[in-house]
Scaffold this motif. Structure first.
Motif, PDB file in Angstrom:
ATOM      1  N   PHE A  77      39.385  49.043  -9.564  1.00 20.00           N
ATOM      2  CA  PHE A  77      40.763  49.147 -10.029  1.00 20.00           C
ATOM      3  C   PHE A  77      41.462  47.789  -9.953  1.00 20.00           C
ATOM      4  O   PHE A  77      40.964  46.857  -9.308  1.00 20.00           O
ATOM      5  CB  PHE A  77      41.544  50.164  -9.186  1.00 20.00           C
ATOM      6  CG  PHE A  77      40.937  51.539  -9.158  1.00 20.00           C
ATOM      7  CD1 PHE A  77      40.829  52.295 -10.324  1.00 20.00           C
ATOM      8  CD2 PHE A  77      40.460  52.076  -7.971  1.00 20.00           C
ATOM      9  CE1 PHE A  77      40.264  53.549 -10.304  1.00 20.00           C
ATOM     10  CE2 PHE A  77      39.895  53.328  -7.938  1.00 20.00           C
ATOM     11  CZ  PHE A  77      39.792  54.079  -9.107  1.00 20.00           C
ATOM     12  N   VAL A  78      42.604  47.700 -10.618  1.00 22.59           N
ATOM     13  CA  VAL A  78      43.423  46.484 -10.552  1.00 22.59           C
ATOM     14  C   VAL A  78      43.926  46.288  -9.125  1.00 22.59           C
ATOM     15  O   VAL A  78      44.404  47.224  -8.487  1.00 22.59           O
ATOM     16  CB  VAL A  78      44.624  46.575 -11.519  1.00 22.59           C
ATOM     17  CG1 VAL A  78      45.620  45.430 -11.264  1.00 22.59           C
ATOM     18  CG2 VAL A  78      44.145  46.528 -12.961  1.00 22.59           C
ATOM     19  N   THR A  79      43.795  45.062  -8.614  1.00 16.49           N
ATOM     20  CA  THR A  79      44.248  44.729  -7.262  1.00 16.49           C
ATOM     21  C   THR A  79      45.073  43.446  -7.298  1.00 16.49           C
ATOM     22  O   THR A  79      45.108  42.750  -8.318  1.00 16.49           O
ATOM     23  CB  THR A  79      43.053  44.537  -6.311  1.00 16.49           C
ATOM     24  OG1 THR A  79      42.221  43.470  -6.825  1.00 16.49           O
ATOM     25  CG2 THR A  79      42.243  45.803  -6.185  1.00 16.49           C
ATOM     26  N   ILE A  80      45.698  43.132  -6.177  1.00 15.07           N
ATOM     27  CA  ILE A  80      46.480  41.907  -6.072  1.00 15.07           C
ATOM     28  C   ILE A  80      46.100  41.156  -4.802  1.00 15.07           C
ATOM     29  O   ILE A  80      45.572  41.740  -3.860  1.00 15.07           O
ATOM     30  CB  ILE A  80      48.003  42.183  -6.055  1.00 15.07           C
ATOM     31  CG1 ILE A  80      48.395  43.080  -4.871  1.00 15.07           C
ATOM     32  CG2 ILE A  80      48.470  42.767  -7.375  1.00 15.07           C
ATOM     33  CD1 ILE A  80      49.897  43.285  -4.703  1.00 15.07           C
ATOM     34  N   SER A  81      46.361  39.844  -4.828  1.00 12.46           N
ATOM     35  CA  SER A  81      46.244  39.005  -3.642  1.00 12.46           C
ATOM     36  C   SER A  81      47.627  38.465  -3.318  1.00 12.46           C
ATOM     37  O   SER A  81      48.418  38.188  -4.223  1.00 12.46           O
ATOM     38  CB  SER A  81      45.271  37.849  -3.878  1.00 12.46           C
ATOM     39  OG  SER A  81      43.962  38.335  -4.132  1.00 12.46           O
ATOM     40  N   VAL A  82      47.912  38.319  -2.017  1.00 16.53           N
ATOM     41  CA  VAL A  82      49.272  37.947  -1.591  1.00 16.53           C
ATOM     42  C   VAL A  82      49.207  36.812  -0.573  1.00 16.53           C
ATOM     43  O   VAL A  82      48.430  36.877   0.386  1.00 16.53           O
ATOM     44  CB  VAL A  82      50.014  39.150  -0.958  1.00 16.53           C
ATOM     45  CG1 VAL A  82      51.461  38.771  -0.650  1.00 16.53           C
ATOM     46  CG2 VAL A  82      49.965  40.363  -1.887  1.00 16.53           C
TER      47      VAL A  82
END
Length: 413
Positions: free
Chosen positions: A359-364
């Motif tokens: 799935f679409v993920t993010i990095s922060v």
């Protein structure tokens, strides 16, 4: 001036009509003499557009041959880390100088928006290579540098600049073709336009005299409406049209204001830099329409999670977002970062080209500290960008947080 003041209103309007008519005739004569000169200059303008195209190609060449080749040679031990760092530093200076030269050329409003986006991408890319440069200058081993990361950054930036080059060429060709098609009609149109304008000015002047009193009240009403419209337009200028988040322009305003407030009150301030993982691959796989939908989805997650009036969310450009929080300590900031990552993944947007999840993920990247007078204005942005870079290096779909410039803590999700 006394002669004009002595005239009655009707005579003043007639005098104005005569003056405008003479001025239009003069403009027509002068304009006709300049038409041929305009045609001669059109080719110069057209070929002049090759200068910015050349500059953009030189920037691409510097990234590819000046930076990428140096890093590859250093990795293969064909040159020393010192030689590689000197070549990288020279290339970065040349890129900065050439980009500034290109930016000084005339840009249309439509082109300016994309140029600003390219400028941001170049700055971000150069920051990454500055990190590599410092690493090599401090005796780091070239073999530990990720060549895939270097190539990905250059490939992405090359594609962005190529679009700008194509735009420059297409605009020049389009404008020249349009001018040549209309050239034969310009002389006739000038004559007809002048006659029409003269008649229109006479008719309008007569009408204006009769409607001055009526328009006075209308003008007052319109002024109020215009004030309201200007306020709405001002708000619109601070909003990203796709996601309805605050844009980069408003970020610059809010960031400075909130940082000063935190320094004055000696309170916590947190800045998060957020990036959608493998977004280019997502666009390449599903298309830009689905890419826009993914941006909107992530934006909604950010808005649904961060609901305090003092929580500011921005789309900084492309797939990059920023979050500015006040009075939020390190623990709460970390909890929010984790919540954002989980919430985005839980939306279940399929991403078959992602290397970290289906799935679409993010990095922060997160910076949280108590602001004081010693806190430099740009340190939150630069440190958050570094934390984001490290989060990506650590495998993405995670966050990395720091409270100062010397201590950082990695969180695996």
């Amino acid at each position: 001036m006394k002669f004009i003041e002595a005239l009655k209103l009707k005579n003043k309007l007639f005098f104005l009509f005569v003056l405008i008519t003479l001025a239009l005739v003069f403009v027509g004569v002068v304009g006709a003499s300049y038409i041929n000169a305009m045609k001669k200059n059109m080719d110069s303008l057209y070929f002049g557009s090759l200068v910015p195209v050349t500059e953009l190609n030189e920037i691409i060449h510097s990234y590819r041959n000046g930076i990428s080749d140096s890093i590859h040679k250093a990795t293969r031990k064909e040159i020393s880390p010192l030689q590689a760092s000197q070549s990288i530093e020279k290339s970065l200076k040349y890129i900065d100088k050439t980009w500034k030269s290109y930016s000084q050329h005339f840009k249309s409003e439509d082109e300016l928006a994309y140029v600003e986006y390219v400028d941001l991408e170049i700055q971000n890319t150069n920051k990454s290579f500055q990190t590599i440069l410092h690493y090599l200058q401090n005796g780091g081993e070239a073999s530990k540098i990720s060549l895939n990361t270097v190539e990905d950054k250059i490939y992405k930036l090359q594609g962005i600049i190529r679009k700008l080059i194509n735009y420059e060429i297409e605009v020049a060709q389009f404008e020249r073709k349009k001018f040549l098609n209309k050239y034969q009609d310009i002389a006739l149109n000038i004559g007809l336009t002048l006659i029409f304008v003269i008649v229109a000015v006479f008719v309008i002047s007569t009408y204006v005299f009769k409607s001055i009193q009526q328009d006075h009240t209308k003008l007052h009403t319109i002024a109020k409406k215009l004030k309201i419209a200007n306020k709405k337009l001002e708000n619109t200028s601070y909003t990203d049209s796709l996601t309805n988040l605050y844009n980069r322009r408003y970020f610059n305003h809010i960031y400075e204001r909130e940082l000063k407030r935190a320094k004055r009150d000696k309170t916590y301030i947190t800045f998060m830099m957020i990036d959608i993982d493998y977004f280019k691959q997502y666009n390449d796989t599903y298309g830009h329409i689905e890419g826009d939908f993914a941006l909107k989805t992530v934006s909604k997650v950010l808005k649904d999670t961060l609901r305090r009036p003092s929580d500011y969310i921005f789309r900084l450009g492309g797939e990059e977002f920023g979050v500015l929080l006040s009075q939020t300590n390190e623990s709460d900031s970390a909890s929010l970062a984790r919540k954002l990552i989980d919430a985005v993944k839980s939306r279940g947007l399929k991403h078959e080209k992602s290397k970290v999840s289906e799935f679409v993920t993010i990095s922060v990247g997160v910076v949280s500290c108590i602001a004081d007078d010693a806190l430099e204005d740009e340190v939150l942005i630069s440190r958050a960008d570094e934390m984001l870079y490290k989060a990506k290096e650590g495998g993405r779909n995670r966050y990395q947080i720091t409270t100062n410039v010397t201590y950082a803590k990695t969180i695996n999700m």
